[in-house]
Design a protein around this motif. Structure first.
Motif, short mmCIF file in Angstrom:
data_model
loop_
_atom_site.label_atom_id
_atom_site.label_comp_id
_atom_site.label_asym_id
_atom_site.label_seq_id
_atom_site.Cartn_x
_atom_site.Cartn_y
_atom_site.Cartn_z
N ALA A 29 38.05 33.42 41.95
CA ALA A 29 39.14 33.24 41.09
C ALA A 29 39.10 31.81 40.57
CB ALA A 29 40.51 33.59 42.10
N VAL A 30 38.61 30.73 41.40
CA VAL A 30 38.69 29.64 40.91
C VAL A 30 37.42 29.52 39.87
CG1 VAL A 30 37.82 27.24 41.60
CG2 VAL A 30 39.51 28.24 42.97
N ARG A 108 48.06 34.29 30.22
CA ARG A 108 48.28 35.44 31.03
C ARG A 108 47.15 35.54 32.06
NH1 ARG A 108 48.46 40.17 28.20
NH2 ARG A 108 46.66 41.15 29.12
N LYS A 109 45.95 35.49 31.68
CA LYS A 109 44.76 35.46 32.62
C LYS A 109 44.67 34.45 33.70
CE LYS A 109 41.85 38.37 29.26
NZ LYS A 109 42.10 39.74 30.43
N ARG A 110 44.95 33.18 32.91
CA ARG A 110 45.12 32.09 33.80
C ARG A 110 46.13 32.27 34.86
NH1 ARG A 110 46.13 28.74 30.16
NH2 ARG A 110 44.16 28.66 29.37
N GLU A 111 47.36 32.71 34.59
CA GLU A 111 48.38 32.84 35.62
C GLU A 111 48.08 33.85 36.59
OE1 GLU A 111 51.28 31.13 36.29
OE2 GLU A 111 50.36 29.74 34.73
N ASP A 112 47.32 34.86 36.16
CA ASP A 112 47.08 36.11 36.91
C ASP A 112 45.96 35.34 38.14
OD1 ASP A 112 48.49 37.83 35.95
OD2 ASP A 112 46.85 38.85 34.97
N VAL A 117 44.67 32.70 43.80
CA VAL A 117 44.43 31.55 44.48
C VAL A 117 45.63 31.16 45.28
CG1 VAL A 117 44.06 29.10 44.44
CG2 VAL A 117 42.90 30.88 42.95
N ARG A 118 46.68 31.22 44.80
CA ARG A 118 48.12 30.88 45.83
C ARG A 118 48.10 32.00 46.74
NH1 ARG A 118 51.07 29.94 40.05
NH2 ARG A 118 50.41 27.78 39.55
N THR A 119 48.12 33.06 46.72
CA THR A 119 48.39 34.01 47.70
C THR A 119 47.47 33.97 48.71
OG1 THR A 119 47.32 35.92 46.28
CG2 THR A 119 49.78 35.83 46.25
#
Length: 203
Positions: A29-30, A108-112, A117-119
């Motif tokens: 994801a990173v 949108r792809k960046r937020e996804d 990463v956050r979860t």
């Protein structure tokens, strides 16, 4: 639940992940975030709303993986082809469409990817490093988008075609000595996660 998503009350989903799986998902994801690039930040004194109406690029990305994530709307490999349009007209239509949509699509792809990463960062693994990832309905949609983006990116890097994936186990038959094997296994694993997540969202 081990290895695949299961539905949870309220439209969410959960999956058991071990320490290695958590690390791989977070790393991928990173890397996706790095590929997509940072968002535009307003300059000092600039109206933040101006960024919402900023025009994006008119040409497709030169990186094949980015071009797969942000394909031409018309006439490209993944684009529609309106009837009775010349190649030049299709390029002009695609450029116009890209100028007004790519920035939003990137956001949108960046937020996804950030949601992934956050979860993962919010997990509390047990003594063995394993944890159960539980997602809300909104987080499921972000994960689904990011899993798809990761598979498109890895598939492009591996030059995997739909035919390759459709052949009976051809990707599984790569010898361990093949340098592509780790990424192929990641590609197939992400596909399994994506498939079971889709199933949890179906009525």
């Amino acid at each position: 639940m081990a290895g695949h998503f299961e539905a949870t009350p309220g439209g969410g989903a959960a999956v058991a992940l071990d320490e290695v799986e958590i690390s791989i998902l977070r790393s991928l994801a990173v890397q996706l975030l790095e590929l997509i690039g940072p968002g535009e930040t307003p300059a000092d004194g600039e109206d933040p709303l101006a960024a919402l109406f900023a025009e994006g690029p008119s040409k497709p990305p030169s990186d094949p993986a980015l071009a797969r994530l942000f394909p031409d709307a018309y006439g490209g490999p993944d684009g529609a082809a309106p009837e009775e349009k010349s190649e030049e007209e299709l390029r002009a239509l695609s450029a116009e469409f890209r100028r007004f949509t790519e920035n939003d699509l990137r956001s949108r792809k960046r937020e996804d990817a950030l949601a992934v990463v956050r979860t993962l960062d919010a997990l509390s693994p047990d003594g063995s490093g394993a944890a159960v990832l539980t997602l809300t309905a909104d987080e499921c949609r972000s994960w689904l988008g990011s899993l798809n983006d990761l598979r498109l990116t890895i598939g492009t890097r591996l030059d995997v075609s739909d035919e390759d994936e459709g052949e009976a186990g051809s990707l599984y038959r790569l010898p361990d000595s093949d340098p592509r094997k780790p990424m192929v296994m990641a590609y197939l694993w992400l596909g399994a996660l994506q498939e079971t997540l889709v199933e949890t969202l179906m009525p």
